[in-house]
Design a protein around this motif. Structure first.
Motif, PDB file in Angstrom:
ATOM      1  N   ASP A 136     -13.964   5.694   0.259  1.00 56.78           N
ATOM      2  CA  ASP A 136     -14.053   4.257   0.056  1.00 56.78           C
ATOM      3  C   ASP A 136     -13.652   3.473   1.305  1.00 56.78           C
ATOM      4  O   ASP A 136     -13.080   4.022   2.258  1.00 56.78           O
ATOM      5  CB  ASP A 136     -13.137   3.826  -1.093  1.00 56.78           C
ATOM      6  CG  ASP A 136     -13.569   4.398  -2.430  1.00 56.78           C
ATOM      7  OD1 ASP A 136     -14.770   4.693  -2.590  1.00 56.78           O
ATOM      8  OD2 ASP A 136     -12.699   4.561  -3.307  1.00 56.78           O
ATOM      9  N   GLU A 170      -5.668   9.298  -0.630  1.00 57.11           N
ATOM     10  CA  GLU A 170      -5.919   8.075  -1.373  1.00 57.11           C
ATOM     11  C   GLU A 170      -4.837   7.053  -1.077  1.00 57.11           C
ATOM     12  O   GLU A 170      -3.753   7.391  -0.580  1.00 57.11           O
ATOM     13  CB  GLU A 170      -6.001   8.339  -2.878  1.00 57.11           C
ATOM     14  CG  GLU A 170      -4.684   8.722  -3.511  1.00 57.11           C
ATOM     15  CD  GLU A 170      -4.770   8.851  -5.032  1.00 57.11           C
ATOM     16  OE1 GLU A 170      -5.868   9.144  -5.544  1.00 57.11           O
ATOM     17  OE2 GLU A 170      -3.728   8.661  -5.689  1.00 57.11           O
ATOM     18  N   VAL A 174      -7.830   3.830  -4.119  1.00 57.68           N
ATOM     19  CA  VAL A 174      -8.895   3.809  -3.117  1.00 57.68           C
ATOM     20  C   VAL A 174      -8.903   5.186  -2.466  1.00 57.68           C
ATOM     21  O   VAL A 174      -7.898   5.604  -1.881  1.00 57.68           O
ATOM     22  CB  VAL A 174      -8.657   2.703  -2.076  1.00 57.68           C
ATOM     23  CG1 VAL A 174      -9.869   2.575  -1.153  1.00 57.68           C
ATOM     24  CG2 VAL A 174      -8.367   1.370  -2.753  1.00 57.68           C
ATOM     25  N   LEU A 190     -11.118   0.483   2.200  1.00 56.64           N
ATOM     26  CA  LEU A 190      -9.947  -0.227   1.693  1.00 56.64           C
ATOM     27  C   LEU A 190     -10.045  -1.694   2.099  1.00 56.64           C
ATOM     28  O   LEU A 190     -10.135  -2.006   3.290  1.00 56.64           O
ATOM     29  CB  LEU A 190      -8.671   0.398   2.259  1.00 56.64           C
ATOM     30  CG  LEU A 190      -7.345  -0.304   1.983  1.00 56.64           C
ATOM     31  CD1 LEU A 190      -7.083  -0.413   0.486  1.00 56.64           C
ATOM     32  CD2 LEU A 190      -6.200   0.448   2.670  1.00 56.64           C
ATOM     33  N   LYS A 213     -10.875  -4.766   6.320  1.00 60.90           N
ATOM     34  CA  LYS A 213     -11.558  -3.658   5.665  1.00 60.90           C
ATOM     35  C   LYS A 213     -11.373  -2.402   6.517  1.00 60.90           C
ATOM     36  O   LYS A 213     -11.676  -2.413   7.707  1.00 60.90           O
ATOM     37  CB  LYS A 213     -13.045  -3.982   5.491  1.00 60.90           C
ATOM     38  CG  LYS A 213     -13.283  -5.231   4.653  1.00 60.90           C
ATOM     39  CD  LYS A 213     -14.758  -5.604   4.575  1.00 60.90           C
ATOM     40  CE  LYS A 213     -14.945  -6.884   3.779  1.00 60.90           C
ATOM     41  NZ  LYS A 213     -16.365  -7.286   3.687  1.00 60.90           N
ATOM     42  N   TRP A 235       0.851  -1.191   0.000  1.00 61.12           N
ATOM     43  CA  TRP A 235       0.000   0.000   0.000  1.00 61.12           C
ATOM     44  C   TRP A 235       0.884   1.237   0.000  1.00 61.12           C
ATOM     45  O   TRP A 235       1.746   1.397   0.864  1.00 61.12           O
ATOM     46  CB  TRP A 235      -0.887   0.048   1.235  1.00 61.12           C
ATOM     47  CG  TRP A 235      -1.859  -1.075   1.386  1.00 61.12           C
ATOM     48  CD1 TRP A 235      -2.135  -2.066   0.484  1.00 61.12           C
ATOM     49  CD2 TRP A 235      -2.700  -1.323   2.525  1.00 61.12           C
ATOM     50  NE1 TRP A 235      -3.077  -2.913   0.992  1.00 61.12           N
ATOM     51  CE2 TRP A 235      -3.444  -2.490   2.230  1.00 61.12           C
ATOM     52  CE3 TRP A 235      -2.882  -0.675   3.753  1.00 61.12           C
ATOM     53  CZ2 TRP A 235      -4.358  -3.023   3.139  1.00 61.12           C
ATOM     54  CZ3 TRP A 235      -3.788  -1.194   4.646  1.00 61.12           C
ATOM     55  CH2 TRP A 235      -4.533  -2.359   4.343  1.00 61.12           C
TER      56      TRP A 235
END
Length: 216
Positions: A196, A174, A192, A198, A207, A166
């Motif tokens: 949102d 983002e 993302v 992730l 999540k 990531w």
């Protein structure tokens, strides 16, 4: 044990660079264009934090800014909560990660300090370092990160076998997610953004609501 074998290989079979005939107590004593080994790295006594990528020296930013630290901390809390009671460990910087070498000679080292990483193989961890590729690596960008530094780190993580990576952009709010495919190459997924959730590719139950990450 893999860790002991790997450390022995890169410390004791690594030939000296010839640059360390005197104690290294200041970063300025090192040649920015030189090549260094893990054996060299262990002898350095200066306070500045550095990384080595294929033996090349990359001084780290003197101190991350407040936004960087808040975003990193929020991500750590989310990861820590998810992995609590599980076999995987979540580690926050500064902590050395020693990545394997393609030629296996150990001549030149790759030693990085990701902002966060998750490792599920306990044999890779010792008190001072993670020896081998983590499963998940998280890097949070700050103004001090150079494009060259990040490109080299991206390539090092890919070559070492990191499964998921990531790259967090706090100013843009983002996260860019890269997943290792069957050919060992990172594939970039759609960014993302703050609105949102992730979802990890390798830990599908993980999540993270990015609103909670980017809004302190």
């Amino acid at each position: 044990m893999f860790v002991n074998w790997f450390l022995n290989k890169i410390i004791y079979k690594s030939m000296p660079t010839g640059t360390q005939t005197i104690p290294i107590t200041q970063l300025s004593q090192l040649n920015p264009e030189g090549l260094y080994s893990y054996a060299d790295y262990l002898t350095w006594k200066f306070k500045e934090r550095v990384e080595l990528i294929k033996g090349h020296l990359f001084p780290m930013s003197p101190a991350p800014n407040l936004l960087h630290q808040e975003v990193t901390g929020n991500l750590y809390l989310s990861l820590r909560s998810f992995f609590k009671g599980k076999s995987c460990r979540v580690i926050i910087a500064p902590f050395d990660v020693l990545l394997p070498f393609e030629d296996e000679t150990g001549q030149n080292a790759t030693i990085v300090k990701p902002d966060l990483f998750v490792v599920c193989d306990p044999e890779k961890l010792n008190e001072q370092s993670c020896v081998g590729a983590p499963d998940l690596v998280v890097e949070v960008l700050s103004p001090g990160n150079s494009k060259k530094e990040m490109r080299n780190k991206d390539e090092a993580y890919e070559a070492a076998g990191v499964s998921e990576y990531w790259l967090v952009h706090p100013l843009d709010r983002e996260v860019r997610v890269y997943v290792r495919n069957e050919l060992g190459v990172f594939i970039g997924l759609a960014p993302v953004i703050e609105e949102d959730v992730l979802v990890s590719a390798i830990f599908p139950d993980l999540k993270i609501d990015l609103k909670e990450v980017f809004n302190s």
